[in-house]
Scaffold this active site. Sequence first.
Site, PDB file in Angstrom:
ATOM      1  N   GLU A  42      19.806 -17.290  40.022  1.00  0.00           N
ATOM      2  CA  GLU A  42      19.179 -18.554  39.668  1.00  0.00           C
ATOM      3  C   GLU A  42      19.983 -19.647  40.364  1.00  0.00           C
ATOM      4  O   GLU A  42      21.212 -19.705  40.217  1.00  0.00           O
ATOM      5  CB  GLU A  42      19.234 -18.754  38.149  1.00  0.00           C
ATOM      6  CG  GLU A  42      18.569 -20.052  37.763  1.00  0.00           C
ATOM      7  CD  GLU A  42      18.476 -20.295  36.266  1.00  0.00           C
ATOM      8  OE1 GLU A  42      18.901 -19.430  35.476  1.00  0.00           O
ATOM      9  OE2 GLU A  42      17.973 -21.367  35.910  1.00  0.00           O
ATOM     10  N   ARG A 269      28.172  -5.943  33.278  1.00  0.00           N
ATOM     11  CA  ARG A 269      28.612  -7.045  34.123  1.00  0.00           C
ATOM     12  C   ARG A 269      30.124  -6.979  34.315  1.00  0.00           C
ATOM     13  O   ARG A 269      30.838  -6.354  33.539  1.00  0.00           O
ATOM     14  CB  ARG A 269      28.172  -8.394  33.571  1.00  0.00           C
ATOM     15  CG  ARG A 269      28.727  -8.774  32.227  1.00  0.00           C
ATOM     16  CD  ARG A 269      28.354 -10.215  31.866  1.00  0.00           C
ATOM     17  NE  ARG A 269      26.947 -10.512  32.033  1.00  0.00           N
ATOM     18  CZ  ARG A 269      26.465 -11.518  32.782  1.00  0.00           C
ATOM     19  NH1 ARG A 269      27.282 -12.324  33.428  1.00  0.00           N
ATOM     20  NH2 ARG A 269      25.181 -11.737  32.870  1.00  0.00           N
ATOM     21  N   LYS A 279      28.664 -19.463  34.434  1.00  0.00           N
ATOM     22  CA  LYS A 279      28.375 -20.590  35.323  1.00  0.00           C
ATOM     23  C   LYS A 279      28.480 -21.919  34.579  1.00  0.00           C
ATOM     24  O   LYS A 279      28.908 -22.913  35.142  1.00  0.00           O
ATOM     25  CB  LYS A 279      26.968 -20.445  35.918  1.00  0.00           C
ATOM     26  CG  LYS A 279      26.922 -19.463  37.066  1.00  0.00           C
ATOM     27  CD  LYS A 279      25.622 -19.579  37.836  1.00  0.00           C
ATOM     28  CE  LYS A 279      24.571 -18.692  37.236  1.00  0.00           C
ATOM     29  NZ  LYS A 279      23.360 -18.589  38.042  1.00  0.00           N
TER      30      LYS A 279
HETATM   31  P1  ATP Z   1      22.778 -17.376  33.871  1.00  0.00           P
HETATM   32  O1  ATP Z   1      23.449 -17.437  32.551  1.00  0.00           O
HETATM   33  O2  ATP Z   1      22.635 -18.697  34.530  1.00  0.00           O
HETATM   34  O3  ATP Z   1      21.547 -16.506  33.918  1.00  0.00           O
HETATM   35  P2  ATP Z   1      23.936 -15.330  35.481  1.00  0.00           P
HETATM   36  O4  ATP Z   1      25.406 -15.143  35.657  1.00  0.00           O
HETATM   37  O5  ATP Z   1      23.117 -14.259  34.883  1.00  0.00           O
HETATM   38  O6  ATP Z   1      23.868 -16.662  34.722  1.00  0.00           O
HETATM   39  P3  ATP Z   1      22.153 -15.303  37.735  1.00  0.00           P
HETATM   40  O7  ATP Z   1      22.062 -16.291  38.826  1.00  0.00           O
HETATM   41  O8  ATP Z   1      20.965 -15.094  36.893  1.00  0.00           O
HETATM   42  O9  ATP Z   1      23.381 -15.737  36.864  1.00  0.00           O
HETATM   43  O10 ATP Z   1      22.676 -13.917  38.308  1.00  0.00           O
HETATM   44  C1  ATP Z   1      22.131 -13.290  39.429  1.00  0.00           C
HETATM   45  C2  ATP Z   1      22.383 -11.824  39.356  1.00  0.00           C
HETATM   46  O11 ATP Z   1      23.770 -11.561  39.304  1.00  0.00           O
HETATM   47  C3  ATP Z   1      21.755 -11.216  38.134  1.00  0.00           C
HETATM   48  O12 ATP Z   1      21.111 -10.015  38.517  1.00  0.00           O
HETATM   49  C4  ATP Z   1      22.910 -10.966  37.223  1.00  0.00           C
HETATM   50  O13 ATP Z   1      22.679  -9.868  36.416  1.00  0.00           O
HETATM   51  C5  ATP Z   1      24.060 -10.718  38.215  1.00  0.00           C
HETATM   52  N1  ATP Z   1      25.328 -11.099  37.618  1.00  0.00           N
HETATM   53  C6  ATP Z   1      25.661 -12.284  37.093  1.00  0.00           C
HETATM   54  N2  ATP Z   1      26.905 -12.264  36.572  1.00  0.00           N
HETATM   55  C7  ATP Z   1      27.383 -11.017  36.781  1.00  0.00           C
HETATM   56  C8  ATP Z   1      28.615 -10.358  36.474  1.00  0.00           C
HETATM   57  N3  ATP Z   1      29.602 -10.979  35.840  1.00  0.00           N
HETATM   58  N4  ATP Z   1      28.734  -9.068  36.858  1.00  0.00           N
HETATM   59  C9  ATP Z   1      27.746  -8.434  37.500  1.00  0.00           C
HETATM   60  N5  ATP Z   1      26.566  -8.988  37.811  1.00  0.00           N
HETATM   61  C10 ATP Z   1      26.375 -10.266  37.456  1.00  0.00           C
END
Ligand code: ATP
Length: 567
Positions: A42, A269, A279
């Site tokens: 996102e 994660r 974020k």
């Molecule tokens: P938000 O809370 O804004 O959704 P988010 O960390 O999930 O935050 P995204 O931009 O939706 O952010 O993440 C993009 C991709 O990265 C998603 O598929 C998410 O699952 C993965 N991702 C985000 N944080 C992690 C993490 N700490 N470890 C592994 N994958 C992650």
Amino acid sequence: MIENNSEIKENKKPLNFIESFIEQDIREGKNEGKIHTRFPPEPNGYLHIGHAKSICLNFGIAENYNGSCNLRFDDTNPVKEDIEYVDSIMEDVQWLGFKWAAEPHYASDYFEQLFEFAIKLIHSGKAYVCEQNAEQIKEYKGTPTEPGKESPWRNRSIDENLDLFQRMRKGEFEEGKYLLRAKIDMTSPNMHMRDPILYRIKYADHHRTGSKWCIYPMYDFTHGQSDFFEGITHSLCTLEFEVHRPLYNWFLDQLTNQSYRPRQIEFARLNLTYTVMSKRKLLQLVQEKRVSGWDDPRMPTICGLRRRGYTPEAIRNFADRIGVSKHDGFIDVALLEHSIREDLNKKAIRVMGVLDPVKVIITNYPEGKEEFLEATNNPEDESMGKREVPFSRELYLEQEDFMEIPSKGYFRLSPGTEVRLRYAYFIKCNEVIKNKDGNILEIHCSYDPDSKGGKAPDGRKVKATLHWVSAKHAINAEVRLYDRLFNVEDPDGDKEGRDFKEFLNVESLQVLTNAKLEPFILNAKAGDKFQFERKGYFCVDKDTMPVKPVFNRTVTLKDSWEKQKGK
Ligand code: ATP
Ligand code: MG
């Protein structure tokens, strides 16, 4: 036609559970054996090391199975999203060394298709326009142990739903007045199946679609469908989406009766010790100026790590090493630090840099004389060659490498002791010159002209080899010593209501403005990496200027965190 060009990976390492699923799908001929993944950020912040795990996983699987991987911006919330983030995300994915298939995709490209799908759901009696407000929705939703209640608007006629939904799109209603919801099951044990919201009214301009829309689809309604529209075969996401999977599949069931269908697989994660990864919290650090920006070298963001001196290879190796699992846990940040040490050990040119200098005069070395001594650029890799380091009568040594009254076990320079200067000579300290306040101004030493190259002809030994820089050739530099941003392993954890910012490490940045570096670094550009012998790995910062080079410490030579903490 979909081409079947994937093949089962030749086994080097045991398969992780995702690879096992994928190989099973290939064997069963699912989706004609094709493998197509996606990375769906996102654009509401900069990517961090957690995202890097997901990027390496998604792009890595595509590479290993001759498939492809899309970059898709999951841009359904215009209020928090921005083009600045879109650009930084593309830069970071490319920097990590991955190529997405064709052009980047945007969930907003599917707004029209999603709208049509919503209309289709209304037609088949599977979606309705609801007038409940947030509070009522919550009340009617029930709890995981109690069933919910049906909304009073659930049984409107299809025609009325169609009319209202179309008028929502036209902008006839204020925000919050109506929602579109799926009609599934208010008594489902899975809360996500209790008539989830599909669309809400929002009068906000979108960074791509401008003011075209005033209704925006929810994440759950967008994600799986976007996977479907793009021909994704494996939709890898983090564990919190496991409970969304029935809904993901429900939407696909309504959308298609084809045999092709994406499969959602969840993994844990990445959580790192001494790091916050949310974020929202990273944004807070930036907005409150706790750090200099998203690319502050202490941030766990990809751009922060890049500025700190991390290489894409180190990050990819790290991701490979930690693997994927089904259980949440913490990875020690020391493992990330180990990965960059390991990579820079192979790649970085060694130079000498005195970070906190004291002047040394070699009293028996002729004034005005200078010579150039041969030094090895990288003992790990002979092909990196040699360089010449200037030597002269006045040198700088590290203050901590001299002790006027040596403590027990201190073998570096002190009055009467002899040490080796790396690549140069043996020197012996004869006298210490101080000012009236007792501070050391100069250390007077004599050198043994027969010990050139650091070897004495009579085979006598010394206990220390020190780095040094010739004073008249020295380049003045600023050196920024970075350390972990937080003082505790889990700054994010529940600490009796204490805010994560209370655990910021106040010593995470120390700026040294009087460092002396050997002239070899003179033409170094931002991003160039070096090992300062005995001191650590350093990288030229973007703030660097020819008149004042600026270096960031990437990492110390050894993990010294525990020692420091115990001091
Ligand atoms: P938000 O809370 O804004 O959704 P988010 O960390 O999930 O935050 P995204 O931009 O939706 O952010 O993440 C993009 C991709 O990265 C998603 O598929 C998410 O699952 C993965 N991702 C985000 N944080 C992690 C993490 N700490 N470890 C592994 N994958 C992650
Ligand atoms: Mg997310």
